[in-house]
Design an enzyme around this catalytic site. Structure first.
Site, mmCIF file in Angstrom:
data_model
loop_
_atom_site.group_PDB
_atom_site.id
_atom_site.type_symbol
_atom_site.label_atom_id
_atom_site.label_comp_id
_atom_site.label_asym_id
_atom_site.label_seq_id
_atom_site.Cartn_x
_atom_site.Cartn_y
_atom_site.Cartn_z
ATOM 1 N N GLY A 1 0.832 -1.213 0.000
ATOM 2 C CA GLY A 1 0.000 0.000 0.000
ATOM 3 C C GLY A 1 0.857 1.248 0.000
ATOM 4 N N GLN A 2 0.182 2.403 0.047
ATOM 5 C CA GLN A 2 0.970 3.640 -0.079
ATOM 6 C C GLN A 2 1.823 3.930 1.154
ATOM 7 O OE1 GLN A 2 -0.935 7.374 -0.822
ATOM 8 N NE2 GLN A 2 -2.484 6.890 0.711
ATOM 9 N N ILE A 3 1.332 3.650 2.330
ATOM 10 C CA ILE A 3 2.179 3.887 3.512
ATOM 11 C C ILE A 3 3.363 2.913 3.488
ATOM 12 C CG2 ILE A 3 2.299 3.812 6.054
ATOM 13 C CD1 ILE A 3 -0.598 4.811 6.099
ATOM 14 N N ARG B 1 -12.372 2.974 3.837
ATOM 15 C CA ARG B 1 -13.816 3.180 3.917
ATOM 16 C C ARG B 1 -14.359 3.409 2.510
ATOM 17 N NH1 ARG B 1 -15.981 7.141 8.558
ATOM 18 N NH2 ARG B 1 -18.155 7.298 8.003
ATOM 19 N N ASN C 1 -6.831 2.021 10.203
ATOM 20 C CA ASN C 1 -7.944 2.662 10.914
ATOM 21 C C ASN C 1 -9.181 1.783 11.016
ATOM 22 O OD1 ASN C 1 -7.025 5.167 11.792
ATOM 23 N ND2 ASN C 1 -7.038 5.961 9.704
ATOM 24 N N ASP D 1 -0.736 12.801 14.494
ATOM 25 C CA ASP D 1 -1.514 13.924 15.018
ATOM 26 C C ASP D 1 -0.616 14.845 15.847
ATOM 27 O OD1 ASP D 1 -3.913 12.670 13.983
ATOM 28 O OD2 ASP D 1 -3.548 11.192 15.545
ATOM 29 N N HIS E 1 -7.685 8.527 17.460
ATOM 30 C CA HIS E 1 -7.172 9.054 16.194
ATOM 31 C C HIS E 1 -8.378 9.290 15.287
ATOM 32 C CE1 HIS E 1 -5.031 9.730 12.529
ATOM 33 N NE2 HIS E 1 -5.658 8.718 11.960
HETATM 34 P P1 NAX Z 1 -3.583 1.585 1.017
HETATM 35 O O1 NAX Z 1 -4.996 1.237 0.639
HETATM 36 O O2 NAX Z 1 -2.711 2.287 0.039
HETATM 37 O O3 NAX Z 1 -2.819 0.273 1.483
HETATM 38 C C1 NAX Z 1 -3.362 -0.628 2.362
HETATM 39 C C2 NAX Z 1 -2.866 -1.994 1.964
HETATM 40 O O4 NAX Z 1 -3.292 -2.914 2.951
HETATM 41 C C3 NAX Z 1 -3.415 -2.470 0.618
HETATM 42 O O5 NAX Z 1 -2.347 -2.803 -0.230
HETATM 43 C C4 NAX Z 1 -4.256 -3.688 1.000
HETATM 44 O O6 NAX Z 1 -4.204 -4.693 0.016
HETATM 45 C C5 NAX Z 1 -3.604 -4.117 2.296
HETATM 46 N N1 NAX Z 1 -4.448 -4.900 3.190
HETATM 47 C C6 NAX Z 1 -5.781 -4.789 3.408
HETATM 48 N N2 NAX Z 1 -6.188 -5.717 4.271
HETATM 49 C C7 NAX Z 1 -5.101 -6.415 4.622
HETATM 50 C C8 NAX Z 1 -4.899 -7.531 5.462
HETATM 51 N N3 NAX Z 1 -5.903 -8.131 6.108
HETATM 52 N N4 NAX Z 1 -3.639 -8.017 5.583
HETATM 53 C C9 NAX Z 1 -2.623 -7.464 4.913
HETATM 54 N N5 NAX Z 1 -2.761 -6.416 4.073
HETATM 55 C C10 NAX Z 1 -3.980 -5.906 3.933
HETATM 56 O O7 NAX Z 1 -3.728 2.399 2.372
HETATM 57 P P2 NAX Z 1 -2.614 3.289 3.112
HETATM 58 O O8 NAX Z 1 -2.715 4.673 2.613
HETATM 59 O O9 NAX Z 1 -1.316 2.602 3.058
HETATM 60 O O10 NAX Z 1 -3.228 3.308 4.595
HETATM 61 C C11 NAX Z 1 -3.256 2.160 5.383
HETATM 62 C C12 NAX Z 1 -4.079 2.389 6.635
HETATM 63 O O11 NAX Z 1 -3.528 3.439 7.422
HETATM 64 C C13 NAX Z 1 -5.526 2.792 6.360
HETATM 65 O O12 NAX Z 1 -6.375 2.064 7.238
HETATM 66 C C14 NAX Z 1 -5.540 4.244 6.772
HETATM 67 O O13 NAX Z 1 -6.841 4.676 7.160
HETATM 68 C C15 NAX Z 1 -4.573 4.251 7.917
HETATM 69 N N6 NAX Z 1 -4.016 5.533 8.312
HETATM 70 C C16 NAX Z 1 -3.795 5.749 9.632
HETATM 71 C C17 NAX Z 1 -3.203 6.903 10.088
HETATM 72 C C18 NAX Z 1 -2.957 7.116 11.547
HETATM 73 O O14 NAX Z 1 -2.502 8.203 11.895
HETATM 74 N N7 NAX Z 1 -3.211 6.167 12.444
HETATM 75 C C19 NAX Z 1 -2.832 7.985 9.159
HETATM 76 C C20 NAX Z 1 -2.684 7.536 7.762
HETATM 77 C C21 NAX Z 1 -3.681 6.518 7.292
HETATM 78 O O15 NAX Z 1 -4.857 7.184 6.945
#
Ligand code: NAX
Length: 328
Positions: free
Chosen positions: A14-16, A94, A133, A161, A189
């Site tokens: 994913g992007q992170i 979401r 999240n 944050d 968060h």
């Molecule tokens: P992306 O959608 O780019 O990447 C997420 C990746 O996780 C995808 O490649 C997907 O295939 C994979 N994935 C989904 N379910 C999975 C599972 N059961 N096992 C393994 N991999 C799985 O999202 P990204 O921008 O990387 O964000 C990831 C998460 O971080 C999201 O839930 C996002 O809401 C959360 N965040 C949390 C933040 C915080 O401060 N706590 C801030 C940034 C971000 O919004």
């Protein structure tokens, strides 16, 4: 040379993940003398597995000397095997028209399984950091499904944050971000979080003495920090990635570095600062030994702060009610 540690990252394609993994590989998180074995998990879908391969190819092409191995898998039991740190980034985004409660339930299922598997197969010293999240509640679910690893091993990330809040205060005061200290986040968060500017300092002075515009602090600063994620999506057309990865690096590094500096971490509430016992709430934390922290309890909260904390706590309690069937 130290022996390698195993670091599991979920959502690795994913992007992170794309911003995070090269920084782990280069030594930014665990130190320039600490080799790592990267154990990367993605969903069992061809496109995701293919993208994960691409990530690994780029890592190879970086020729990071600290990378002593890579594991690419769709199986959590392989990804978490003997892991010293599990960075739980992957979760479902979401979807359009999706209610928060549905998101909680959908993502909650992921963390039931991952919590159990980590507990079964990870190293005895394993620490878990949750980013996916809603991270506070996902972390609570993972911890509730673990028996061997104690709840204090499970933390959720509110460091982004904190970093956002520090930058907003620095910009407003016209100082460097390094001049801002003790800006700490309380609660969830989510937009209900409370960045406590009353106890924060700029060049050692109370923020309220440096930024005297109380209306700005109460009515602009707090919502700006709380809704920054949405503002990034609006500007970039995609959610925070580099800053989220950077915050996770800060989160883990701070937890591994004993010292006087305080940092915001969502941990299991022991009832401090008005949070309900057992929810995962962000509070001020000090690291006392690598991977071990204590909640710092000495901050005085005024009525404004108590009101904000009551609201963010109410949200955490309602999230817990929504997922009560998943709590082990
Ligand atoms: P992306 O959608 O780019 O990447 C997420 C990746 O996780 C995808 O490649 C997907 O295939 C994979 N994935 C989904 N379910 C999975 C599972 N059961 N096992 C393994 N991999 C799985 O999202 P990204 O921008 O990387 O964000 C990831 C998460 O971080 C999201 O839930 C996002 O809401 C959360 N965040 C949390 C933040 C915080 O401060 N706590 C801030 C940034 C971000 O919004």
């Amino acid at each position: 040379m130290k022996s390698p540690i195993r670091v599991a990252v979920t959502g690795a394609a994913g992007q992170i993940g794309y911003s995070l993994i090269p920084r782990i590989a280069s030594g930014d998180v665990f130190g320039k003398d600490q080799p790592v074995i990267l154990q990367m998990l993605e969903v069992p879908v061809d496109k995701a597995q293919q993208a994960l391969k691409g990530v690994a190819m780029e890592l190879e092409d970086c020729a990071f000397p600290l990378v002593h191995g890579m594991v690419l898998t769709a199986d959590p039991a392989i990804a978490f095997k003997d892991a010293n740190w599990c960075l739980l980034v992957g979760s479902k985004p979401r979807g359009p028209g999706m209610e928060r409660a549905d998101l909680l339930k959908d993502n909650g299922k992921i963390f039931v399984g991952q919590g159990r598997t980590i507990d079964e197969v990870a190293a005895d010293d394993c620490r878990v950091a949750v980013v996916g999240n809603p991270c506070n509640t996902n972390c609570m679910i993972a911890a509730a499904n673990a028996k061997r690893l104690k709840p204090e091993r499970f933390t959720a990330m509110t460091r982004l944050d904190q970093n956002r809040a520090a930058s907003q205060l620095a910009n407003k005061a016209g100082v460097l971000v390094s001049d801002v200290s003790d800006i700490l986040i309380y609660g969830n968060h989510s937009p209900t979080m409370y960045p406590d500017f009353f106890n924060a300092k700029i060049k050692g002075k109370a923020v309220t003495d440096v930024i005297t515009d109380r209306k700005w602090l109460e009515e602009t600063f707090i919502p700006t920090v709380g809704k920054r994620g949405a503002a990034i999506i609006e500007a970039r057309g995609a959610s925070s990635a580099t800053s989220a990865a950077n915050a996770l690096i800060d989160h883990v590094r701070a937890l591994m570095t004993p010292g006087a500096t305080l940092h915001s971490v969502a941990v299991r509430s022991d009832g401090s600062y008005g949070f309900s016992e057992g929810v995962w709430a962000s509070v001020p934390v000090r690291t006392v030994a690598p991977g071990t922290y204590e909640v710092v309890k000495g901050f005085t909260l005024n009525d404004f702060a108590k009101d904000k904390i009551a609201k963010t706590n109410a949200e955490l309690v309602s999230e817990r009610d929504t997922v009560k069937d998943m709590l082990g």
